[in-house]
Write an enzyme that holds these catalytic residues in place. Structure first.
Site, PDB file in Angstrom:
ATOM      1  N   LYS A  82       0.840  -1.204   0.000  1.00 30.70           N
ATOM      2  CA  LYS A  82       0.000   0.000   0.000  1.00 30.70           C
ATOM      3  C   LYS A  82       0.864   1.239   0.000  1.00 30.70           C
ATOM      4  CE  LYS A  82      -3.836  -1.789   2.701  1.00 30.70           C
ATOM      5  NZ  LYS A  82      -4.325  -1.878   4.065  1.00 30.70           N
TER       6      LYS A  82
HETATM    7  N1  GLU Z   1      -5.264  -5.878   9.327  1.00 30.06           N
HETATM    8  C1  GLU Z   1      -4.296  -6.795   8.794  1.00 30.06           C
HETATM    9  C2  GLU Z   1      -3.782  -6.298   7.474  1.00 30.06           C
HETATM   10  O1  GLU Z   1      -4.437  -5.500   6.834  1.00 30.06           O
HETATM   11  C3  GLU Z   1      -4.850  -8.172   8.522  1.00 30.06           C
HETATM   12  C4  GLU Z   1      -5.268  -8.841   9.733  1.00 30.06           C
HETATM   13  C5  GLU Z   1      -5.782 -10.236   9.588  1.00 30.06           C
HETATM   14  O2  GLU Z   1      -6.395 -10.595   8.555  1.00 30.06           O
HETATM   15  O3  GLU Z   1      -5.617 -10.955  10.549  1.00 30.06           O
HETATM   16  O4  GLU Z   1      -2.718  -6.738   7.080  1.00 30.06           O
END
Ligand code: GLU
Length: 344
Positions: free
Chosen positions: A276
């Site tokens: 990102k």
């Molecule tokens: N919030 C995390 C991310 O965007 C992913 C968390 C998860 O799927 O456990 O990388």
């Protein structure tokens, strides 16, 4: 390599038994068990750190497919605890992108930032049960701990046995770590290499509250999987190793863990992972170029060989065209090709 002081305090290791949880927490965990018994429940959990790139969108599509093919509910959770990394407008864009692709979620949007009280309650229960200890190791010291090539360093337990003193020392607050019991941490892995890690050698005592005061991702995620009754976690293969620490927390709380589907990451033409931060174009350039949702769903599905290149179909049509066994077979083949690579 710096050697840890002798392993202290047998008392830190007690038999796995639920810590003393408040009545409210027990109710939340029981509600999670009840929800998971009612049927499959998946979730997609983006961090609002920027727009979703094609790899994130593909993971969202696969998570939605795995859940819907089982007739389950699909939740959307925003992992927004690490506030300095959140970007203004990112959440709105994530919701708009998922809706544009036709990936509808069930129930209200869940934000981790609105569940801080729950996580903090779990943290105090674990602390009261003697499962946590304060760690005052500096970042510099931790960076010096040698680790086998490329692997994340495993904390060697320098601060185990420190008296549980809260306040700042030399201007710094401690982080709080969960003392892991020796043994293996295993999970049901549906796609990638079998889910098993050695707690002492490969995981190490997990930080549940960071020295900057933020609640840690592993704590919040583990608590959410249990209390929301999640049965299937579909996420990127880069999070395979994160499952070990999360299983350690879930085991302490004593609920039923979900099964995990770690899907391959999207790589660009040079073999690099999309990120990102580098702004690897998400939907915006495709939409500006006039691509339709059906074309983008076709592009995402073709990238894991679910449909031929150039296919054009809605998310619902893809759902009707796919069955769970062949989806799993196809993703497992791709994930295992990558399991030995640097992704895990
Ligand atoms: N919030 C995390 C991310 O965007 C992913 C968390 C998860 O799927 O456990 O990388």
């Amino acid at each position: 390599m710096i050697q840890p002081p002798g392993r202290p305090e047998a008392a830190l290791f007690h038999a796995v038994s639920p810590p003393v949880l408040s009545e409210g927490l027990r109710q939340q965990l029981a509600l999670g068990e009840q929800r998971r018994r009612q049927g499959p429940r998946g979730r997609y959990a983006p961090s609002p750190t920027g727009p979703l790139h094609l790899g994130n969108l593909r993971t969202a599509l696969l998570s939605w497919l795995v859940t819907r093919l089982q007739g389950g509910e699909w939740l959307l959770r925003i992992d927004d605890l690490d506030t300095p990394r959140n970007r203004p407008g990112a959440e709105e864009r994530i919701l708009a992108d998922l809706a544009w692709l036709g990936l509808a979620w069930d129930g209200p949007l869940i934000r981790q930032s609105e569940r801080r009280g729950l996580y903090a309650g779990v943290l105090s229960s674990l602390r009261r049960a003697g499962d946590l200890y304060p760690c005052r190791c500096s970042r510099r010291l931790l960076a010096d701990i040698s680790a086998p090539h490329g692997a994340a360093p495993v904390y060697p337990g320098f601060c185990r046995g420190l008296a549980p003193r809260w306040g700042p020392e030399q201007g710094r607050l401690p982080s709080w770590r969960l003392a892991l019991e020796p043994g293996t941490l295993g999970w049901t892995e549906r796609l990638a290499r079998p889910g098993v890690l050695d707690a002492s050698r490969e995981v190490g005592d997990v930080v549940l509250r960071r020295a900057d005061g933020f609640l840690a991702y592993h704590l919040a995620t583990a608590v959410d999987e249990l209390t929301l009754g999640i049965t299937d976690v579909v996420r990127g293969l880069d999070l395979w190793a994160a499952t070990g620490p999360q299983m350690a927390v879930m085991r302490r709380l004593g609920g039923t863990a979900p099964q995990f589907w770690h899907v391959p990451l999207w790589r660009d033409g040079t073999g690099q992972r999309l990120s990102k931060r580098e702004g690897s174009g998400g939907l915006a350039p495709l939409r500006q170029a006039g691509r339709t949702p059906a074309e983008v769903v076709g592009l995402l599905a073709a990238s894991v060989e679910l449909v031929p290149e150039g296919s054009c179909l809605s998310a619902l049509e893809l759902l009707q065209e796919t069955d769970l066994d062949s989806l799993r077979g196809q993703l497992a083949r791709l994930a295992q090709q990558r399991s030995d690579a640097a992704e895990i």
